[in-house]
Design a protein around this motif. Structure first.
Motif, PDB file in Angstrom:
ATOM      1  N   UNK A 470       1.018  -1.158  -0.001  1.00  0.00           N
ATOM      2  CA  UNK A 470       0.062   0.001  -0.015  1.00  0.00           C
ATOM      3  C   UNK A 470       0.966   1.112   0.069  1.00  0.00           C
ATOM      4  N   UNK A 471       2.007   1.119   0.768  1.00  0.00           N
ATOM      5  CA  UNK A 471       2.584   2.387   0.899  1.00  0.00           C
ATOM      6  C   UNK A 471       3.546   2.533  -0.511  1.00  0.00           C
ATOM      7  N   UNK A 472       3.904   1.671  -0.845  1.00  0.00           N
ATOM      8  CA  UNK A 472       4.805   1.633  -2.236  1.00  0.00           C
ATOM      9  C   UNK A 472       3.881   2.187  -3.307  1.00  0.00           C
ATOM     10  N   UNK A 473       2.497   1.551  -3.474  1.00  0.00           N
ATOM     11  CA  UNK A 473       1.723   2.309  -4.463  1.00  0.00           C
ATOM     12  C   UNK A 473       1.369   3.715  -4.278  1.00  0.00           C
ATOM     13  N   UNK A 474       1.386   4.270  -3.091  1.00  0.00           N
ATOM     14  CA  UNK A 474       1.229   5.540  -2.662  1.00  0.00           C
ATOM     15  C   UNK A 474       2.310   6.326  -3.278  1.00  0.00           C
ATOM     16  N   UNK A 493       9.083   7.526 -12.887  1.00  0.00           N
ATOM     17  CA  UNK A 493       9.538   6.436 -12.059  1.00  0.00           C
ATOM     18  C   UNK A 493       8.624   5.207 -12.312  1.00  0.00           C
ATOM     19  N   UNK A 494       9.458   4.322 -12.809  1.00  0.00           N
ATOM     20  CA  UNK A 494       8.817   2.855 -12.911  1.00  0.00           C
ATOM     21  C   UNK A 494       9.125   1.999 -11.769  1.00  0.00           C
ATOM     22  N   UNK A 495       8.190   1.443 -11.372  1.00  0.00           N
ATOM     23  CA  UNK A 495       8.290   0.724  -9.984  1.00  0.00           C
ATOM     24  C   UNK A 495       8.946  -0.649 -10.364  1.00  0.00           C
ATOM     25  N   UNK A 517      14.462  -3.858 -11.491  1.00  0.00           N
ATOM     26  CA  UNK A 517      14.487  -2.787 -10.533  1.00  0.00           C
ATOM     27  C   UNK A 517      13.979  -1.666 -10.762  1.00  0.00           C
ATOM     28  N   UNK A 518      13.405  -1.057  -9.866  1.00  0.00           N
ATOM     29  CA  UNK A 518      12.765   0.246 -10.000  1.00  0.00           C
ATOM     30  C   UNK A 518      13.822   1.343 -10.995  1.00  0.00           C
ATOM     31  N   UNK A 626       1.574   3.546 -16.596  1.00  0.00           N
ATOM     32  CA  UNK A 626       2.686   4.063 -15.797  1.00  0.00           C
ATOM     33  C   UNK A 626       2.962   5.597 -16.265  1.00  0.00           C
ATOM     34  N   UNK A 627       2.130   6.188 -17.221  1.00  0.00           N
ATOM     35  CA  UNK A 627       2.077   7.494 -17.526  1.00  0.00           C
ATOM     36  C   UNK A 627       3.081   8.031 -18.607  1.00  0.00           C
ATOM     37  N   UNK A 628       3.518   6.770 -19.200  1.00  0.00           N
ATOM     38  CA  UNK A 628       4.325   6.920 -20.472  1.00  0.00           C
ATOM     39  C   UNK A 628       3.558   7.069 -21.752  1.00  0.00           C
ATOM     40  N   UNK A 629       3.850   8.094 -22.849  1.00  0.00           N
ATOM     41  CA  UNK A 629       3.332   8.430 -23.760  1.00  0.00           C
ATOM     42  C   UNK A 629       4.227   7.603 -25.025  1.00  0.00           C
TER      43      UNK A 629
END
Length: 701
Positions: A470-474, A493-495, A517-518, A626-629
């Motif tokens: 949950x914290x990582x997702x936030x 940032x790509x998790x 890895x991130x 991820x917000x990439x276009x």
């Protein structure tokens, strides 16, 4: 607009966001007291407590009386905070001083005024819309500390204030950790009864005497032994003279030399007498064996006492010293076990003494590591605390008897549970507070400060054993919202995570599991303007498309030259993504052909049916999760790897594949004249240039 004005006046940013975020304490290093922390399971603390998830709590610095260090008040506050973290987890949003300074200006003025009475605390509670406020003082009287602490409860509906709980305790300073921890529980749960301090532990080792049993080796009566056989009498008389030499050495404490004399007598008997004569002097022979047994006992007793002297000479020894002594006793034990089997029955007392000392040393080593863990815990270094408690538990396994071992393991298990719970709560408060302030700064158009706060949150999360999904997702949500910009390139940032890379089509076989890895990926393809600013030229065939269109007509080597010059100018380390990174970022958690589904959709990509045979400005279509276009369409994108016609032997850790045909490299993502799914790949010679080939860059976290 009226709502926003009212909220701005109250300073309650959380209402603007429509979110109930938890805050974080500003947590400096705390005062370390030389006594062991005693941990509590938390059950009694939580039972009956009026704690509801999301309640807002502020803890003021405590006032320190005369004769106490200036930092004492702040240390008291931090210890009480730690107790609340430990026992109530995330049931409270604890507002930090930093939060007040940034988001609650009215409360900051009250805080800076130095007021600490009930009226002042009431005003602060109202200014920050807090449910509970804890404040108080600590004094020194007659060699003891006196703690007075109060919890005020504010009803947000009626705006009334009442004293919810209070603590008045007197104790010696050596017990401060215990009583501040108990106070933290009581201040949240008024029904809780404060417990008296438990026993303290230290690393000193109490040494007992050595019970050697009866040492009868020097039974002088054997020297008066007579025989009617004249030859036997003469043998015994000569043997007595040899025994007297050994006894003289024994009485001087030269046990090894005495044993040598005794063993020489046995050798004479063994090699120079017939079986009949040996039978007739068996009593004499047994007496010599008794003497040899006695030398072993007395020799090892002396050596143990020498080790004891070293141990007794050290007060509060550290782990390294204790392990040296443990090694010393262990070496003695090995030698004792090597004593010939005939004399082992004499060594019981020696073995018991060594066993007792080793057990006590293991207890002391266990306690020493516990104390390191305790200090780390009190300083909010929960990762370190967990490391030392785990080590202490392992070492406790060597304690005997079993009852002592179980006692130590049980004590440490409670500390491990408390550390895991408290560390998780503390990290959640810290990260959520940083992210709350980041969103607030972003809302005020202070993007640089917002990104700095987000970076701090990421550093706190990175590799932490207390990070939750949950914290990582936030964090990922806020990091994607803010991005990261350097040299005009915005990164997302790509998790990190694992996925199934490839497909059953063409060169994308076989499907295989890869863990990445991130990292950061450029939000858009590199544009003509960005490329020209660095390289001083624009190789694009579609230059009339404009500076915000993707650069094309570039080879893999051109992309590398751009990266080299960009890094030199901006002191950074961008690079082409690996093929595994690229596909992971493109899929964004999906398993469909495209990152939006299994059929072509012009809302997401420029391809041959909607492009008009030309690339278009970046970022005009919908992004992936991820917000990439433009991860599909517009221009193909070079990646770092060497060319390979399958994934057989490919790395599984997300790194580039640096073997194969390295004069070739993959291009991914399709272009304005050919659609391409997330797994589709083509590979081309690296010096190839055409007007559907561009690139985007990545950056390590």
């Amino acid at each position: 607009m009226e709502l926003f004005r009212n909220i701005a006046k109250s300073g309650n940013y959380a209402k603007i966001m429509g979110k109930n975020r938890r805050g974080i304490l500003w947590l400096p290093m705390v005062f370390a007291v030389g006594t062991a922390l005693v941990f509590f399971s938390g059950k009694d603390a939580v039972d009956g407590a009026d704690a509801k998830s999301g309640n807002k709590l502020y803890i003021a610095d405590f006032k320190a009386g005369a004769g106490l260090p200036g930092t004492m008040g702040k240390n008291v506050r931090d210890k009480i905070k730690l107790s609340i973290f430990e026992n109530y987890g995330q049931k409270y949003q604890i507002v930090s001083d930093d939060d007040i300074r940034v988001m609650y200006k009215q409360a900051e003025k009250l805080q800076q005024s130095g007021c600490s009475d009930e009226a002042c605390m009431t005003q602060i509670a109202e200014a920050i819309d807090a449910n509970l406020v804890i404040y108080g003082n600590i004094q020194k009287t007659g060699g003891k500390l006196v703690l007075s602490a109060f919890t005020l409860e504010r009803n947000p509906r009626t705006l009334t204030i009442r004293t919810f709980s209070m603590v008045n305790e007197t104790f010696y300073e050596s017990k401060i950790n215990h009583y501040l921890r108990e106070a933290g529980i009581k201040l949240i749960n008024p029904r809780y009864a404060i417990k008296k301090a438990d026993e303290s532990f230290n690393t000193n080792v109490d040494i007992e005497g050595i019970d050697t049993g009866k040492v009868s080796g020097l039974d002088i009566s054997i020297l008066e032994f007579k025989s009617s056989d004249n030859i036997i009498s003469q043998i015994i008389d000569y043997g007595k003279s040899l025994i007297e030499k050994g006894d003289a050495l024994y009485n001087k404490g030269s046990f090894s030399s005495a044993r040598g004399e005794y063993e020489a007598i046995l050798e004479r008997i063994q090699n120079k007498l017939t079986a009949d004569k040996k039978r007739q002097i068996v009593k004499f022979t047994n007496s010599v064996h008794e003497r040899i047994g006695a030398t072993y006992v007395m020799q090892y007793k002396a050596e143990i006492e020498k080790e004891d002297g070293i141990l007794k000479g050290k007060q509060n020894p550290d782990v390294a010293f204790l392990k040296e002594r443990l090694s010393g006793y262990g070496q003695l034990e090995s030698r004792v076990n090597g004593v010939p089997s005939r004399y082992q029955n004499k060594m019981g007392g020696i073995k018991n003494a060594l066993s007792s000392r080793k057990s006590k040393l293991w207890i002391a080593i266990t306690v020493a590591n516990e104390q390191i863990g305790d200090r780390a815990y009190s300083e909010y270094r929960f990762e370190t605390a967990m490391q030392y408690y785990t080590l202490a538990k392992q070492e406790a396994g060597s304690i005997f008897p079993t009852a002592e071992k179980n006692k130590a393991v049980g004590r440490i298990d409670k500390k491990i549970v408390a550390t895991r719970k408290t560390g998780t709560s503390w990290l959640a408060n810290k990260v959520n507070s940083l992210l709350d302030r980041a969103e607030y700064m972003n809302f005020k158009d202070n993007a640089n400060e917002a990104r700095n706060l987000t970076k701090q949150a990421g550093e706190a999360l990175n590799g932490s054993a207390f990070a939750t999904a949950t914290l990582q997702n936030r964090y990922d949500e806020v990091a994607r919202l803010l991005g990261y910009t350097v040299g005009g390139i915005t990164f997302v940032r790509i998790p990190g995570g694992c996925y199934l890379m490839g497909s059953e089509d063409w060169y994308s076989k076989p499907v295989h599991r890869v863990c990445v890895k991130p990292f950061y990926m450029a939000k858009y393809e590199i544009t003509q303007k960005q490329y020209t600013d660095i390289m001083g030229k624009n190789p694009s065939g579609f230059y009339n498309c404009g500076g915000n269109c993707p650069v094309e007509g570039v080879s893999w080597y051109d992309a590398q030259e751009f990266i080299k010059k960009f890094n030199a100018r901006y002191k950074t380390k961008i690079h082409l993504p690996s093929e595994a990174q690229w596909e992971y970022a493109a899929r964004a958690g999906t398993r469909t052909k495209y990152y939006w589904g299994d059929t072509v959709d012009g809302d997401y990509a420029w391809f041959e049916e909607n492009s008009g045979d030309t690339p278009h400005p970046v970022g005009q279509k919908k992004p992936n999760a991820f917000g990439l276009y433009d991860m599909s369409g517009n221009v193909r994108e070079w990646v770092q790897d060497c060319g390979n016609d399958s994934y057989n032997g490919a790395p599984t850790d997300g790194t580039p594949w640096t073997s194969g045909d390295c004069e070739w490299a993959p291009r991914r993502g399709g272009s304005w004249f050919l659609d391409s799914g997330s797994a589709d790949r083509v590979w081309t010679v690296r010096n190839f240039r055409d007007h559907d080939s561009g690139f985007r860059v990545a950056l390590a976290e």
